[in-house]
Design a protein around this motif. Sequence first.
Motif, PDB file in Angstrom:
ATOM      1  N   THR A  14       0.861  -1.181   0.000  1.00 32.35           N
ATOM      2  CA  THR A  14       0.000   0.000   0.000  1.00 32.35           C
ATOM      3  C   THR A  14       0.900   1.235   0.000  1.00 32.35           C
ATOM      4  O   THR A  14       2.113   1.142   0.245  1.00 32.35           O
ATOM      5  N   VAL A  15       0.314   2.380  -0.237  1.00 33.77           N
ATOM      6  CA  VAL A  15       1.072   3.638  -0.190  1.00 33.77           C
ATOM      7  C   VAL A  15       1.660   3.823   1.206  1.00 33.77           C
ATOM      8  O   VAL A  15       2.816   4.218   1.361  1.00 33.77           O
ATOM      9  N   GLU A  16       0.879   3.495   2.216  1.00 33.80           N
ATOM     10  CA  GLU A  16       1.358   3.638   3.601  1.00 33.80           C
ATOM     11  C   GLU A  16       2.561   2.731   3.872  1.00 33.80           C
ATOM     12  O   GLU A  16       3.551   3.165   4.475  1.00 33.80           O
ATOM     13  N   GLN A  17       2.509   1.493   3.409  1.00 32.59           N
ATOM     14  CA  GLN A  17       3.629   0.578   3.607  1.00 32.59           C
ATOM     15  C   GLN A  17       4.869   1.058   2.863  1.00 32.59           C
ATOM     16  O   GLN A  17       5.980   1.010   3.402  1.00 32.59           O
ATOM     17  N   ALA A  18       4.680   1.530   1.634  1.00 28.63           N
ATOM     18  CA  ALA A  18       5.813   2.037   0.847  1.00 28.63           C
ATOM     19  C   ALA A  18       6.417   3.256   1.533  1.00 28.63           C
ATOM     20  O   ALA A  18       7.646   3.393   1.598  1.00 28.63           O
ATOM     21  N   VAL A  29       4.997   9.605  -1.495  1.00 29.26           N
ATOM     22  CA  VAL A  29       4.781   8.414  -2.320  1.00 29.26           C
ATOM     23  C   VAL A  29       3.756   8.717  -3.406  1.00 29.26           C
ATOM     24  O   VAL A  29       3.939   8.356  -4.564  1.00 29.26           O
ATOM     25  N   TYR A  30       2.661   9.415  -3.046  1.00 27.70           N
ATOM     26  CA  TYR A  30       1.660   9.792  -4.057  1.00 27.70           C
ATOM     27  C   TYR A  30       2.297  10.650  -5.147  1.00 27.70           C
ATOM     28  O   TYR A  30       2.017  10.473  -6.329  1.00 27.70           O
ATOM     29  N   GLY A  36       5.235   9.346 -12.151  1.00 31.50           N
ATOM     30  CA  GLY A  36       5.709   8.219 -12.933  1.00 31.50           C
ATOM     31  C   GLY A  36       7.037   7.657 -12.467  1.00 31.50           C
ATOM     32  O   GLY A  36       7.543   6.694 -13.035  1.00 31.50           O
ATOM     33  N   GLU A  37       7.630   8.259 -11.440  1.00 30.17           N
ATOM     34  CA  GLU A  37       8.910   7.759 -10.934  1.00 30.17           C
ATOM     35  C   GLU A  37       8.768   6.413 -10.237  1.00 30.17           C
ATOM     36  O   GLU A  37       9.707   5.623 -10.215  1.00 30.17           O
ATOM     37  N   LEU A  38       7.596   6.173  -9.654  1.00 32.40           N
ATOM     38  CA  LEU A  38       7.333   4.929  -8.943  1.00 32.40           C
ATOM     39  C   LEU A  38       6.077   4.299  -9.538  1.00 32.40           C
ATOM     40  O   LEU A  38       4.975   4.804  -9.342  1.00 32.40           O
ATOM     41  N   PRO A  39       6.241   3.215 -10.293  1.00 33.74           N
ATOM     42  CA  PRO A  39       5.069   2.575 -10.905  1.00 33.74           C
ATOM     43  C   PRO A  39       4.098   2.049  -9.852  1.00 33.74           C
ATOM     44  O   PRO A  39       4.514   1.571  -8.798  1.00 33.74           O
ATOM     45  N   ALA A  40       2.815   2.163 -10.142  1.00 34.84           N
ATOM     46  CA  ALA A  40       1.783   1.668  -9.232  1.00 34.84           C
ATOM     47  C   ALA A  40       0.553   1.290 -10.041  1.00 34.84           C
ATOM     48  O   ALA A  40       0.372   1.751 -11.169  1.00 34.84           O
ATOM     49  N   ARG A  42      -3.648   1.100  -9.853  1.00 33.59           N
ATOM     50  CA  ARG A  42      -4.809   1.571  -9.108  1.00 33.59           C
ATOM     51  C   ARG A  42      -5.726   0.381  -8.829  1.00 33.59           C
ATOM     52  O   ARG A  42      -6.064  -0.383  -9.718  1.00 33.59           O
ATOM     53  N   VAL A  43      -6.090   0.223  -7.565  1.00 37.67           N
ATOM     54  CA  VAL A  43      -7.018  -0.818  -7.139  1.00 37.67           C
ATOM     55  C   VAL A  43      -8.168  -0.099  -6.441  1.00 37.67           C
ATOM     56  O   VAL A  43      -8.028   0.361  -5.309  1.00 37.67           O
ATOM     57  N   GLY A  44      -9.276   0.017  -7.160  1.00 40.57           N
ATOM     58  CA  GLY A  44     -10.381   0.808  -6.613  1.00 40.57           C
ATOM     59  C   GLY A  44      -9.957   2.259  -6.515  1.00 40.57           C
ATOM     60  O   GLY A  44      -9.531   2.861  -7.496  1.00 40.57           O
ATOM     61  N   ARG A  45     -10.012   2.796  -5.298  1.00 46.79           N
ATOM     62  CA  ARG A  45      -9.617   4.191  -5.089  1.00 46.79           C
ATOM     63  C   ARG A  45      -8.205   4.334  -4.542  1.00 46.79           C
ATOM     64  O   ARG A  45      -7.763   5.440  -4.231  1.00 46.79           O
ATOM     65  N   SER A  46      -7.497   3.218  -4.403  1.00 46.56           N
ATOM     66  CA  SER A  46      -6.152   3.277  -3.841  1.00 46.56           C
ATOM     67  C   SER A  46      -5.125   2.756  -4.845  1.00 46.56           C
ATOM     68  O   SER A  46      -5.469   2.324  -5.936  1.00 46.56           O
ATOM     69  N   PHE A  47      -3.866   2.823  -4.468  1.00 45.48           N
ATOM     70  CA  PHE A  47      -2.775   2.347  -5.314  1.00 45.48           C
ATOM     71  C   PHE A  47      -2.083   1.186  -4.634  1.00 45.48           C
ATOM     72  O   PHE A  47      -2.033   1.104  -3.405  1.00 45.48           O
ATOM     73  N   ARG A  48      -1.517   0.298  -5.444  1.00 42.13           N
ATOM     74  CA  ARG A  48      -0.659  -0.769  -4.949  1.00 42.13           C
ATOM     75  C   ARG A  48       0.662  -0.673  -5.708  1.00 42.13           C
ATOM     76  O   ARG A  48       0.690  -0.456  -6.913  1.00 42.13           O
ATOM     77  N   ILE A  49       1.736  -0.856  -4.967  1.00 43.27           N
ATOM     78  CA  ILE A  49       3.076  -0.738  -5.516  1.00 43.27           C
ATOM     79  C   ILE A  49       3.753  -2.093  -5.366  1.00 43.27           C
ATOM     80  O   ILE A  49       3.820  -2.644  -4.264  1.00 43.27           O
ATOM     81  N   ALA A  50       4.249  -2.632  -6.472  1.00 46.39           N
ATOM     82  CA  ALA A  50       4.949  -3.915  -6.425  1.00 46.39           C
ATOM     83  C   ALA A  50       6.264  -3.732  -5.678  1.00 46.39           C
ATOM     84  O   ALA A  50       6.979  -2.744  -5.882  1.00 46.39           O
TER      85      ALA A  50
END
Length: 68
Positions: A14-18, A29-30, A36-40, A42-50
């Motif tokens: 999650t953004v918080e974990q990152a 992080v947002y 575009g520096e950090l790919p993510a 969108r899952v629903g209204r949030s982002f997930r970062i590999a």
Amino acid sequence: MVDTQARRAADDLTVEQAARLLSVSKMTVYRLVHSGELPAVRVGRSFRIARRDLDDYLRRSNPRILGG
């Protein structure tokens, strides 16, 4: 047989974990995601970062991190 999609989801942050891992604010992080520096993804209204994308970002931003 291991479900690759489930494994991939387990590696997503999650953004918080990152933010916690990077020692920055969630807003930073947002900004990285939106620039575009950090790919993510969108899952629903949030982002997930590999996790691998976060590691790649760290290597690019500071080559001494993670043995890069």
